[in-house]
Motif scaffolding. Structure first.
Motif, PDB file in Angstrom:
ATOM      1  N   PRO A  47     -34.458  -3.697  46.655  1.00  0.00           N
ATOM      2  CA  PRO A  47     -33.779  -4.873  46.107  1.00  0.00           C
ATOM      3  C   PRO A  47     -34.414  -6.174  46.581  1.00  0.00           C
ATOM      4  N   SER A  48     -34.394  -7.185  45.714  1.00  0.00           N
ATOM      5  CA  SER A  48     -34.861  -8.509  46.089  1.00  0.00           C
ATOM      6  C   SER A  48     -33.723  -9.259  46.780  1.00  0.00           C
ATOM      7  N   SER A  49     -34.032 -10.443  47.264  1.00  0.00           N
ATOM      8  CA  SER A  49     -33.017 -11.271  47.931  1.00  0.00           C
ATOM      9  C   SER A  49     -32.328 -12.207  46.948  1.00  0.00           C
ATOM     10  N   PHE A  50     -32.510 -11.947  45.650  1.00  0.00           N
ATOM     11  CA  PHE A  50     -31.921 -12.788  44.608  1.00  0.00           C
ATOM     12  C   PHE A  50     -30.400 -12.877  44.767  1.00  0.00           C
ATOM     13  N   LYS A  51     -29.861 -14.075  44.627  1.00  0.00           N
ATOM     14  CA  LYS A  51     -28.429 -14.312  44.743  1.00  0.00           C
ATOM     15  C   LYS A  51     -27.860 -14.816  43.421  1.00  0.00           C
ATOM     16  N   LEU A  52     -26.774 -14.211  43.001  1.00  0.00           N
ATOM     17  CA  LEU A  52     -26.113 -14.671  41.790  1.00  0.00           C
ATOM     18  C   LEU A  52     -25.298 -15.921  42.085  1.00  0.00           C
ATOM     19  N   GLU A  53     -25.021 -16.664  41.022  1.00  0.00           N
ATOM     20  CA  GLU A  53     -24.082 -17.770  41.133  1.00  0.00           C
ATOM     21  C   GLU A  53     -22.673 -17.222  40.940  1.00  0.00           C
ATOM     22  N   LYS A  54     -21.863 -17.353  41.973  1.00  0.00           N
ATOM     23  CA  LYS A  54     -20.469 -16.896  41.919  1.00  0.00           C
ATOM     24  C   LYS A  54     -19.589 -18.131  41.940  1.00  0.00           C
ATOM     25  N   TYR A  55     -18.822 -18.312  40.886  1.00  0.00           N
ATOM     26  CA  TYR A  55     -18.213 -19.623  40.755  1.00  0.00           C
ATOM     27  C   TYR A  55     -16.704 -19.670  40.718  1.00  0.00           C
ATOM     28  N   THR A  56     -16.020 -18.594  40.461  1.00  0.00           N
ATOM     29  CA  THR A  56     -14.566 -18.684  40.410  1.00  0.00           C
ATOM     30  C   THR A  56     -13.950 -17.360  40.820  1.00  0.00           C
ATOM     31  N   ILE A  57     -12.848 -17.446  41.523  1.00  0.00           N
ATOM     32  CA  ILE A  57     -12.096 -16.253  41.895  1.00  0.00           C
ATOM     33  C   ILE A  57     -10.693 -16.370  41.306  1.00  0.00           C
ATOM     34  N   LEU A  58     -10.293 -15.349  40.583  1.00  0.00           N
ATOM     35  CA  LEU A  58      -8.935 -15.323  40.040  1.00  0.00           C
ATOM     36  C   LEU A  58      -7.957 -15.003  41.158  1.00  0.00           C
ATOM     37  N   ASP A  59      -6.989 -15.858  41.329  1.00  0.00           N
ATOM     38  CA  ASP A  59      -6.047 -15.709  42.436  1.00  0.00           C
ATOM     39  C   ASP A  59      -4.663 -16.134  41.953  1.00  0.00           C
ATOM     40  N   PRO A  60      -4.009 -15.296  41.154  1.00  0.00           N
ATOM     41  CA  PRO A  60      -2.786 -15.734  40.465  1.00  0.00           C
ATOM     42  C   PRO A  60      -1.575 -15.819  41.395  1.00  0.00           C
ATOM     43  N   ASN A  61      -1.093 -17.028  41.623  1.00  0.00           N
ATOM     44  CA  ASN A  61       0.199 -17.243  42.265  1.00  0.00           C
ATOM     45  C   ASN A  61       0.409 -16.323  43.469  1.00  0.00           C
ATOM     46  N   PRO A  62      -0.420 -16.447  44.525  1.00  0.00           N
ATOM     47  CA  PRO A  62      -0.355 -15.486  45.627  1.00  0.00           C
ATOM     48  C   PRO A  62       0.956 -15.479  46.396  1.00  0.00           C
ATOM     49  N   THR A  63       1.744 -16.547  46.289  1.00  0.00           N
ATOM     50  CA  THR A  63       3.013 -16.592  47.019  1.00  0.00           C
ATOM     51  C   THR A  63       4.202 -16.252  46.134  1.00  0.00           C
ATOM     52  N   GLY A  64       3.941 -15.880  44.896  1.00  0.00           N
ATOM     53  CA  GLY A  64       5.026 -15.618  43.971  1.00  0.00           C
ATOM     54  C   GLY A  64       5.124 -14.174  43.548  1.00  0.00           C
ATOM     55  N   LYS A  65       5.040 -13.952  42.232  1.00  0.00           N
ATOM     56  CA  LYS A  65       5.283 -12.635  41.660  1.00  0.00           C
ATOM     57  C   LYS A  65       4.162 -11.659  41.945  1.00  0.00           C
ATOM     58  N   TYR A  66       2.934 -12.139  42.064  1.00  0.00           N
ATOM     59  CA  TYR A  66       1.778 -11.257  42.153  1.00  0.00           C
ATOM     60  C   TYR A  66       1.190 -11.266  43.568  1.00  0.00           C
ATOM     61  N   LEU A  67       1.967 -10.762  44.497  1.00  0.00           N
ATOM     62  CA  LEU A  67       1.547 -10.746  45.898  1.00  0.00           C
ATOM     63  C   LEU A  67       0.364  -9.810  46.132  1.00  0.00           C
ATOM     64  N   GLY A  68       0.157  -8.853  45.216  1.00  0.00           N
ATOM     65  CA  GLY A  68      -0.972  -7.939  45.351  1.00  0.00           C
ATOM     66  C   GLY A  68      -2.276  -8.509  44.822  1.00  0.00           C
ATOM     67  N   GLY A  69      -2.210  -9.691  44.199  1.00  0.00           N
ATOM     68  CA  GLY A  69      -3.416 -10.341  43.707  1.00  0.00           C
ATOM     69  C   GLY A  69      -3.801  -9.902  42.305  1.00  0.00           C
ATOM     70  N   SER A  70      -5.062 -10.155  41.955  1.00  0.00           N
ATOM     71  CA  SER A  70      -5.590  -9.822  40.637  1.00  0.00           C
ATOM     72  C   SER A  70      -6.673  -8.765  40.761  1.00  0.00           C
ATOM     73  N   ALA A  71      -6.877  -8.003  39.687  1.00  0.00           N
ATOM     74  CA  ALA A  71      -7.871  -6.921  39.715  1.00  0.00           C
ATOM     75  C   ALA A  71      -8.225  -6.501  38.300  1.00  0.00           C
ATOM     76  N   PHE A  72      -9.403  -5.855  38.144  1.00  0.00           N
ATOM     77  CA  PHE A  72      -9.780  -5.094  36.957  1.00  0.00           C
ATOM     78  C   PHE A  72      -9.739  -5.938  35.682  1.00  0.00           C
ATOM     79  N   ALA A  73     -10.673  -6.873  35.593  1.00  0.00           N
ATOM     80  CA  ALA A  73     -10.717  -7.814  34.469  1.00  0.00           C
ATOM     81  C   ALA A  73     -11.411  -7.216  33.253  1.00  0.00           C
TER      82      ALA A  73
END
Length: 390
Positions: A47-73
């Motif tokens: 593998p090369s040392s190439f790095k992707l641009e990672k720009y956003t993380i889905l984090d729906p309402n972590p203190t509310g209804k979805y305490l388990g977070g987001s997954a499987f888009a």
């Protein structure tokens, strides 16, 4: 002692119901033989040392209804810049905990998410998830997802939009197999050049006798049929992913328990599958994703490149390889995520005009929540890496 006895009988019940499901469909199934290969699915390079641009993380309402977070888009292109993203929102991160489907509108130019909303409320006793989005034309989009009723019963549903994702119909059940633990991984449905919609499926779970098959529709989702169930002895085949090759054949990657990715092929738009072959690409008991770069005779593969003993939390690294000979040989390009004590899994691959979009679910060891990570890489960068000497 009473608690231990109760647990014992519950375990026996789960095992017996799973076995009865297998026996019920055994007469309609076909055993396949997975062959060792010395000349197919060869992984080359470092593998090369190439790095992707990672720009956003889905984090729906972590203190509310979805305490388990987001997954499987799952992702669907609406226009050149705007994408529909549907992901699972968990009350608790667990295969048998409450979840439902959330809608996120993604603009890949501004790299912002807007319009977060409920896409599909939980319609089953346990959870709703495993969504795939399929765009049939400029206006029509289909959503295919599961509703988990119990440890041995999952149903498959479809809803549709005829205005490019603005409004959606109510869900309807499409599965022809009943009372079985059937499931598809996220972002798996595919529209073939023939017009057939294919949803790769599996029956069973980790450690059990599994079957793979496909639901398919030749009338834009109005009616659905299932192909024959396939299994192999001594191995658990499940969570298949399918792509169409340049010559019209289909290639399938299979999660399994052999420690290597298994490939299979179809010459009839997924009705039958042959040439099951175990590659030399190392992989734990985790799914891989294969996709063809539009307009180019190039396949890309994203998978967990490790021989680590199966562990939900340590699915790392998540790697990317590319093939210019229909999957016969692969060049190892780079690691999308490579951090100890981090799980990076269930990748999706989609394309904009000149970029490849990759999502995956990420969960740190010890965390109670997961997130969905989005990244992008230019297609020209992939070609440059392919052409460089190791």
């Amino acid at each position: 002692m009473k608690l231990r006895t109760t647990f014992y009988y519950l375990l026996i019940f789960i095992i017996s119901t799973s076995c009865s499901d297998a026996q019920e469909y055994l007469e309609d199934s076909h055993e396949v033989v997975v062959k060792e290969s010395k000349d197919f699915g060869i992984l080359k390079g470092i593998p090369s040392s190439f790095k992707l641009e990672k720009y956003t993380i889905l984090d729906p309402n972590p203190t509310g209804k979805y305490l388990g977070g987001s997954a499987f888009a799952s992702i669907c292109k609406k226009n050149d810049n705007d994408y529909l993203v549907v992901a699972m929102g968990y009350g608790k991160y667990d295969d048998f905990a409450f979840s439902e489907l959330l809608n996120f509108d993604l603009n890949i130019q501004t790299k912002q998410f807007t319009g977060t909303s409920l896409f599909q409320e939980n319609l089953s006793k346990i959870q709703t998830g495993g969504n795939s989005l399929v765009k049939l034309n400029d206006k029509v989009i289909l959503s295919l997802f599961y509703g988990k009723e119990s440890t041995n019963s999952i149903n498959i549903y479809m809803k549709s939009s005829v205005d490019n994702g603005v409004t959606w119909s109510g869900p309807k059940m499409i599965n022809t197999l009943k009372d079985v633990y059937q499931h598809a991984a996220n972002n798996r449905a595919i529209l073939l050049s023939s017009g057939r919609i294919l949803l790769p499926m599996a029956i069973g779970g980790a450690g059990s006798q599994n079957y793979i098959f496909c639901y398919y529709s030749d009338d834009n989702g109005d009616t659905w049929q299932n192909t024959k169930l396939l299994y192999t002895k001594g191995n658990s085949l499940y969570e298949p992913c399918v792509e169409e090759l340049s010559d019209g054949r289909l290639i399938m990657t299979l999660r399994n328990s052999s420690g290597k990715i298994i490939f299979a092929f179809s010459n009839d738009d997924g009705l039958t599958w042959t040439d099951f072959v175990k590659s030399d690409i190392t992989s734990p008991d985790a799914p891989s994703t294969i996709a063809k770069i539009p307009g180019k005779n190039l396949l890309v593969l994203s998978w967990n490149n490790t021989d680590r003993i199966f562990d939900y939390h340590n699915r790392s690294p998540l790697s990317l390889a590319i093939s210019k000979d229909e999957g016969k040989t692969w060049k190892y390009l780079f690691d999308i995520e490579n951090t100890l004590n981090v799980g990076a899994y269930y990748p999706t691959i989609n394309f904009s005009k000149d970029k490849m979009l990759i999502t995956y679910t990420k969960k740190n060891v010890g965390d109670s929540r997961s997130v969905v990570v989005f990244s992008e890489v230019s297609i020209s960068s992939l070609e440059d890496l392919l052409n460089k000497a190791n």
